[in-house]
Design a protein around this motif. Structure first.
Motif, mmCIF file in Angstrom:
data_model
loop_
_atom_site.group_PDB
_atom_site.id
_atom_site.type_symbol
_atom_site.label_atom_id
_atom_site.label_comp_id
_atom_site.label_asym_id
_atom_site.label_seq_id
_atom_site.Cartn_x
_atom_site.Cartn_y
_atom_site.Cartn_z
ATOM 1 N N ALA A 268 0.806 -1.210 0.001
ATOM 2 C CA ALA A 268 0.106 -0.021 -0.170
ATOM 3 C C ALA A 268 0.948 1.167 0.250
ATOM 4 O O ALA A 268 1.161 1.824 1.122
ATOM 5 N N GLN A 269 1.517 1.467 -1.140
ATOM 6 C CA GLN A 269 2.344 2.555 -1.326
ATOM 7 C C GLN A 269 1.849 3.753 -2.428
ATOM 8 O O GLN A 269 1.424 3.000 -3.584
ATOM 9 N N GLU A 270 1.627 4.839 -2.451
ATOM 10 C CA GLU A 270 1.105 5.712 -3.355
ATOM 11 C C GLU A 270 1.581 5.675 -4.804
ATOM 12 O O GLU A 270 1.114 5.459 -5.727
ATOM 13 N N ASP A 271 3.169 5.708 -4.774
ATOM 14 C CA ASP A 271 3.612 5.826 -5.989
ATOM 15 C C ASP A 271 3.476 4.367 -6.796
ATOM 16 O O ASP A 271 3.492 4.404 -7.928
ATOM 17 N N MET A 272 3.575 3.183 -5.616
ATOM 18 C CA MET A 272 3.434 2.036 -6.473
ATOM 19 C C MET A 272 1.954 1.667 -7.012
ATOM 20 O O MET A 272 1.741 1.074 -8.041
ATOM 21 N N VAL A 273 0.954 2.270 -6.567
ATOM 22 C CA VAL A 273 -0.374 2.365 -7.287
ATOM 23 C C VAL A 273 -0.195 2.982 -8.537
ATOM 24 O O VAL A 273 -0.679 2.534 -9.545
ATOM 25 N N THR A 274 0.299 4.152 -8.649
ATOM 26 C CA THR A 274 0.309 4.984 -9.713
ATOM 27 C C THR A 274 1.229 4.460 -10.808
ATOM 28 O O THR A 274 0.771 4.140 -12.077
ATOM 29 N N LYS A 275 2.254 3.434 -10.543
ATOM 30 C CA LYS A 275 3.108 2.769 -11.468
ATOM 31 C C LYS A 275 2.543 1.528 -11.937
ATOM 32 O O LYS A 275 2.526 1.290 -13.118
ATOM 33 N N ALA A 276 1.593 1.061 -10.955
ATOM 34 C CA ALA A 276 1.026 -0.409 -11.459
ATOM 35 C C ALA A 276 -0.061 0.023 -12.446
ATOM 36 O O ALA A 276 -0.395 -0.759 -13.492
ATOM 37 N N GLU A 277 -0.794 1.025 -12.210
ATOM 38 C CA GLU A 277 -1.894 1.552 -13.301
ATOM 39 C C GLU A 277 -1.022 1.807 -14.766
ATOM 40 O O GLU A 277 -1.592 1.436 -15.694
ATOM 41 N N ALA A 278 -0.008 2.445 -14.502
ATOM 42 C CA ALA A 278 0.901 2.493 -15.988
ATOM 43 C C ALA A 278 1.352 1.557 -16.649
ATOM 44 O O ALA A 278 1.424 1.480 -17.748
ATOM 45 N N LEU A 279 1.154 0.201 -15.847
ATOM 46 C CA LEU A 279 1.691 -0.854 -16.251
ATOM 47 C C LEU A 279 0.535 -1.646 -17.030
ATOM 48 O O LEU A 279 0.738 -2.789 -17.680
ATOM 49 N N LEU A 280 -0.579 -1.282 -16.843
ATOM 50 C CA LEU A 280 -1.822 -1.885 -17.544
ATOM 51 C C LEU A 280 -1.815 -1.853 -19.050
ATOM 52 O O LEU A 280 -1.689 -0.982 -19.456
ATOM 53 N N ALA A 281 -2.114 -3.182 -19.518
ATOM 54 C CA ALA A 281 -2.288 -3.189 -20.902
ATOM 55 C C ALA A 281 -3.931 -2.789 -21.336
ATOM 56 O O ALA A 281 -4.642 -2.684 -20.344
ATOM 57 N N PHE A 288 -5.918 -4.176 -6.328
ATOM 58 C CA PHE A 288 -5.151 -3.396 -5.221
ATOM 59 C C PHE A 288 -5.506 -4.439 -3.894
ATOM 60 O O PHE A 288 -6.398 -4.571 -3.356
ATOM 61 N N PHE A 289 -4.612 -5.455 -3.719
ATOM 62 C CA PHE A 289 -4.494 -6.350 -2.669
ATOM 63 C C PHE A 289 -4.413 -6.051 -1.243
ATOM 64 O O PHE A 289 -4.751 -6.550 -0.399
ATOM 65 N N ALA A 290 -3.412 -5.149 -1.296
ATOM 66 C CA ALA A 290 -2.626 -4.789 -0.158
ATOM 67 C C ALA A 290 -3.925 -3.824 0.814
ATOM 68 O O ALA A 290 -4.334 -2.857 0.192
ATOM 69 N N GLY A 291 -4.015 -4.153 2.129
ATOM 70 C CA GLY A 291 -4.995 -3.312 2.932
ATOM 71 C C GLY A 291 -4.208 -2.050 3.493
ATOM 72 O O GLY A 291 -3.415 -2.339 4.490
ATOM 73 N N PRO A 292 -4.749 -1.253 3.111
ATOM 74 C CA PRO A 292 -3.913 0.361 3.788
ATOM 75 C C PRO A 292 -4.610 0.270 5.170
ATOM 76 O O PRO A 292 -5.666 0.090 5.310
ATOM 77 N N ALA A 293 -3.425 0.980 6.199
ATOM 78 C CA ALA A 293 -4.172 1.239 7.590
ATOM 79 C C ALA A 293 -4.913 2.653 7.546
ATOM 80 O O ALA A 293 -5.566 2.982 8.363
ATOM 81 N N ASP A 294 -4.627 3.433 6.614
ATOM 82 C CA ASP A 294 -4.751 4.647 6.450
ATOM 83 C C ASP A 294 -6.236 4.681 5.708
ATOM 84 O O ASP A 294 -6.437 4.307 4.612
ATOM 85 N N SER A 295 -7.240 5.266 6.445
ATOM 86 C CA SER A 295 -8.669 4.982 5.776
ATOM 87 C C SER A 295 -8.873 6.104 4.632
ATOM 88 O O SER A 295 -9.717 6.160 3.775
ATOM 89 N N LYS A 296 -7.828 7.117 4.559
ATOM 90 C CA LYS A 296 -7.813 8.112 3.654
ATOM 91 C C LYS A 296 -6.691 7.940 2.510
ATOM 92 O O LYS A 296 -6.457 8.614 1.623
ATOM 93 N N PHE A 297 -6.125 6.945 2.546
ATOM 94 C CA PHE A 297 -5.213 6.231 1.394
ATOM 95 C C PHE A 297 -5.709 6.564 0.162
ATOM 96 O O PHE A 297 -6.720 6.189 -0.417
ATOM 97 N N SER A 298 -4.955 7.364 -0.914
ATOM 98 C CA SER A 298 -5.267 7.639 -2.343
ATOM 99 C C SER A 298 -4.018 7.532 -3.024
ATOM 100 O O SER A 298 -3.022 7.907 -2.447
ATOM 101 N N ALA A 299 -4.233 7.678 -4.342
ATOM 102 C CA ALA A 299 -3.228 7.492 -5.182
ATOM 103 C C ALA A 299 -3.514 8.378 -6.766
ATOM 104 O O ALA A 299 -4.594 8.244 -6.921
ATOM 105 N N ARG A 300 -2.472 8.764 -7.333
ATOM 106 C CA ARG A 300 -2.769 9.537 -8.699
ATOM 107 C C ARG A 300 -2.852 8.255 -9.661
ATOM 108 O O ARG A 300 -2.449 7.316 -9.544
#
Length: 418
Positions: A268-281, A288-300
């Motif tokens: 659950a890392q913001e930059d990893m979410v953004t990079k993962a999305e950029a890897l999609l065909a 998004f399998f990881a469960g964030p502890a922060d209820s306001k977790f978000s990413a670009r």
């Protein structure tokens, strides 16, 4: 009847205590817990207390038993359930009750959880099918049914367009597609790798990333590219240090360098979410399998791709009863090898400290033997100074450095009770 159990009273307030259980009702079941598996979710619970959505309020007055990945033996059955269960039956628990308040076994109740010697399983859990028959050869594998079922749930939850000109979807990961498991060197990532290789629906290309070389090397040792190739899977391990830009590097492994059909993000890392999305065909699915502890977790995220390339996202948390049954079948049929991730064992005496240290502990899953008194121990580090340690050391070496049903049986017979 008395039990010994680890209960939570508040933030980082875990206590191993002995107390009286209520008498079993006619619609309840009494059980002896043999194993539980420590989970990062329990660490989050310990650090949040009543703020966690699965925990009740006023824990200081009404503590609950911890441990939701458990396996045990039925000891007594109330009249209502004697047509389905009998003393001596082995079982695993599906913790998810499907309640609106999200209360679950091993999180929310005073008399049932995996980190206990004896428990009373209430009628609600039995009615909802949460007590599942288990015929695996070891109890430690039974304690890993729940995490395996979460992986199975994730593989089912991904979806893809049946046809770009239609609006219906086909559920599940794309067979013969390209898959990436990002941050996949932890125990759950390892389960996902094992399942991706040996499940009946497999990708042609599988990329596993990690931020440290040592963990990648360990994963490669456990799940080798040579083994994957036998099942038609081209497996690569790629080092992706924290903060690195690896998008173009990973795309090179995919057909036409177009990206991945399925991505499982285990951190659950913001930059990893953004990079993962950029890897999609095109028509790629990000879980998004990881469960964030922060209820306001978000990413670009790139909504251009969402609109024009039909990329999509899904999140899974836990599993349902059918997923648990599928996981049990995988274990009983030896589709996966869970001994590869059972790296440590411990008794109930060492649970409180171990839960609070989970992020710092090396290796894979930690198996709690709830009836036993034993320090947290790496299964590859048994001491030969005692007869028990020497015997366990020999049994682990016999199984290529892995825990086994045979080692467990010896441990259960010779290790002192709590």
């Amino acid at each position: 009847m008395k039990t010994k159990a680890v209960r939570i009273y508040g933030v980082k307030d875990l206590r191993l205590e002995e107390f009286e259980l209520p008498a079993m009702g006619d619609d309840e079941i009494q059980a002896r817990i043999v194993t539980d598996s420590l989970c990062m979710s329990t660490y989050k619970v310990a650090n949040q207390g009543s703020k966690h959505k699965k925990l009740p309020e006023h824990l200081e007055e009404n503590p609950v038993i911890m441990g939701h990945e458990f396996c045990g033996v039925i000891e007594a059955v109330g009249k209502k359930w004697q047509h389905l269960y009998k003393p001596g039956d082995k079982f695993v628990a599906q913790p998810n009750l499907g309640r609106a308040d999200t209360f679950s076994l091993g999180y929310s109740f005073p008399y049932v959880g995996g980190e206990a010697t004896k428990v009373i399983i209430m009628n609600e859990a039995i009615e909802k099918g949460c007590l599942l028959p288990y015929r695996g050869e070891s109890f430690f594998e039974g304690a890993l049914v729940e995490p395996l079922s979460c992986v199975i749930a994730g593989f089912k939850a991904n979806f893809h367009l049946r046809d770009r000109n239609e609006y219906d979807h086909t559920m599940g990961v794309k067979e013969h597609g390209a898959m990436a498991i990002l941050g996949g060197t932890g125990p759950i990532g390892s389960l996902a790798v094992d399942y991706a290789i040996h499940n009946s629906r497999r990708p042609d290309v599988l990329i596993v990333t990690g931020s440290t070389q040592a963990k990648l090397d360990r994963s490669r040792e456990l799940y080798s590219p040579e083994e994957a190739k036998k099942y038609g899977v081209e497996l690569h391990y790629v080092l992706t240090p924290k903060g690195s830009d690896f998008v173009e590097e990973l795309k090179k492994y995919t057909p036409g360098q177009q990206g991945f059909d399925d991505i499982f993000l285990m951190v659950a890392q913001e930059d990893m979410v953004t990079k993962a999305e950029a890897l999609l065909a095109g028509d790629g699915c990000l879980n998004f399998f990881a469960g964030p502890a922060d209820s306001k977790f978000s990413a670009r995220m790139n909504f251009y791709n969402l609109h024009y390339n039909a990329t999509h996202f899904v999140g899974t948390s836990g599993s349902n009863t059918q997923d648990m049954k599928d996981a049990i079948a995988c274990i009983e049929q030896k589709t996966v090898n869970l001994s590869k991730i059972a790296t440590h064992i411990l008794g109930l005496n060492d649970v409180c400290d171990s839960i609070l240290k989970i992020p710092e502990l090396p290796g894979g899953k930690k198996i709690v033997y709830s009836q036993k008194n034993f320090p947290l121990t790496d299964v590859q580090n048994f001491s030969g100074e005692s007869s028990v340690g020497a015997a366990l050391k020999e049994l682990v070496e016999k199984n290529n450095g892995l825990w086994s049903a045979e080692a467990e049986a010896y441990f259960l017979e010779h290790c002192p009770d709590i």
